[in-house]
Write a protein that holds these residues in place. Sequence first.
Motif, PDB file in Angstrom:
ATOM      1  N   GLN A   1       2.175   1.610  -3.585  1.00  0.00           N
ATOM      2  CA  GLN A   1       1.138   2.100  -4.497  1.00  0.00           C
ATOM      3  C   GLN A   1       0.816   3.574  -4.250  1.00  0.00           C
ATOM      4  O   GLN A   1       0.577   4.330  -5.190  1.00  0.00           O
ATOM      5  CB  GLN A   1      -0.148   1.266  -4.361  1.00  0.00           C
ATOM      6  CG  GLN A   1      -0.022  -0.114  -4.938  1.00  0.00           C
ATOM      7  CD  GLN A   1       0.231  -0.100  -6.441  1.00  0.00           C
ATOM      8  OE1 GLN A   1      -0.159   0.802  -7.167  1.00  0.00           O
ATOM      9  NE2 GLN A   1       0.921  -1.121  -6.904  1.00  0.00           N
ATOM     10  N   LYS A   2       0.824   3.978  -3.003  1.00  0.00           N
ATOM     11  CA  LYS A   2       0.493   5.365  -2.646  1.00  0.00           C
ATOM     12  C   LYS A   2       1.456   6.358  -3.293  1.00  0.00           C
ATOM     13  O   LYS A   2       1.038   7.431  -3.734  1.00  0.00           O
ATOM     14  CB  LYS A   2       0.518   5.522  -1.124  1.00  0.00           C
ATOM     15  CG  LYS A   2       0.184   6.909  -0.644  1.00  0.00           C
ATOM     16  CD  LYS A   2       0.146   6.957   0.870  1.00  0.00           C
ATOM     17  CE  LYS A   2      -0.212   8.351   1.357  1.00  0.00           C
ATOM     18  NZ  LYS A   2      -0.283   8.393   2.824  1.00  0.00           N
ATOM     19  N   TYR A   3       2.739   6.002  -3.366  1.00  0.00           N
ATOM     20  CA  TYR A   3       3.745   6.951  -3.840  1.00  0.00           C
ATOM     21  C   TYR A   3       4.290   6.674  -5.240  1.00  0.00           C
ATOM     22  O   TYR A   3       5.060   7.477  -5.754  1.00  0.00           O
ATOM     23  CB  TYR A   3       4.898   7.032  -2.836  1.00  0.00           C
ATOM     24  CG  TYR A   3       4.447   7.577  -1.501  1.00  0.00           C
ATOM     25  CD1 TYR A   3       4.029   8.899  -1.391  1.00  0.00           C
ATOM     26  CD2 TYR A   3       4.410   6.780  -0.373  1.00  0.00           C
ATOM     27  CE1 TYR A   3       3.591   9.407  -0.176  1.00  0.00           C
ATOM     28  CE2 TYR A   3       3.982   7.282   0.847  1.00  0.00           C
ATOM     29  CZ  TYR A   3       3.569   8.599   0.935  1.00  0.00           C
ATOM     30  OH  TYR A   3       3.135   9.100   2.129  1.00  0.00           O
TER      31      TYR A   3
ATOM     32  N   ALA B   1       0.827  -1.206   0.000  1.00  0.00           N
ATOM     33  CA  ALA B   1       0.000   0.000   0.000  1.00  0.00           C
ATOM     34  C   ALA B   1       0.864   1.261   0.000  1.00  0.00           C
ATOM     35  O   ALA B   1       0.539   2.242  -0.686  1.00  0.00           O
ATOM     36  CB  ALA B   1      -0.937  -0.005   1.210  1.00  0.00           C
TER      37      ALA B   1
END
Length: 91
Positions: free
Chosen positions: A23-25, A20
């Motif tokens: 994916q966030k960055y 996660a």
Amino acid sequence: MAYLQVTLQIPNENRGAAAAVYQKYKALFLETIADAKSKELLARDEDVQVLHGFDTVENARRYLASKLFTDDVVTGSKPLLTADPEIRVHA
């Protein structure tokens, strides 16, 4: 082409949270970091690696000092790790 390889020791129970953070960055990395070309997450039995592609070694090293890396990625990942990351730059 240059690569920044970050190897992380992450227990299985924390790998979803680590994915996660990745994916966030990922999009922000590709959109805002100078000469960033790619970013891949490689999950192996023994560790997790994040492989970043750049035009030059200098830009790979510059990213390590960026706010995105030091304040966001490192801060988000640190509670999930069982050891300090291993960081290598390859040309």
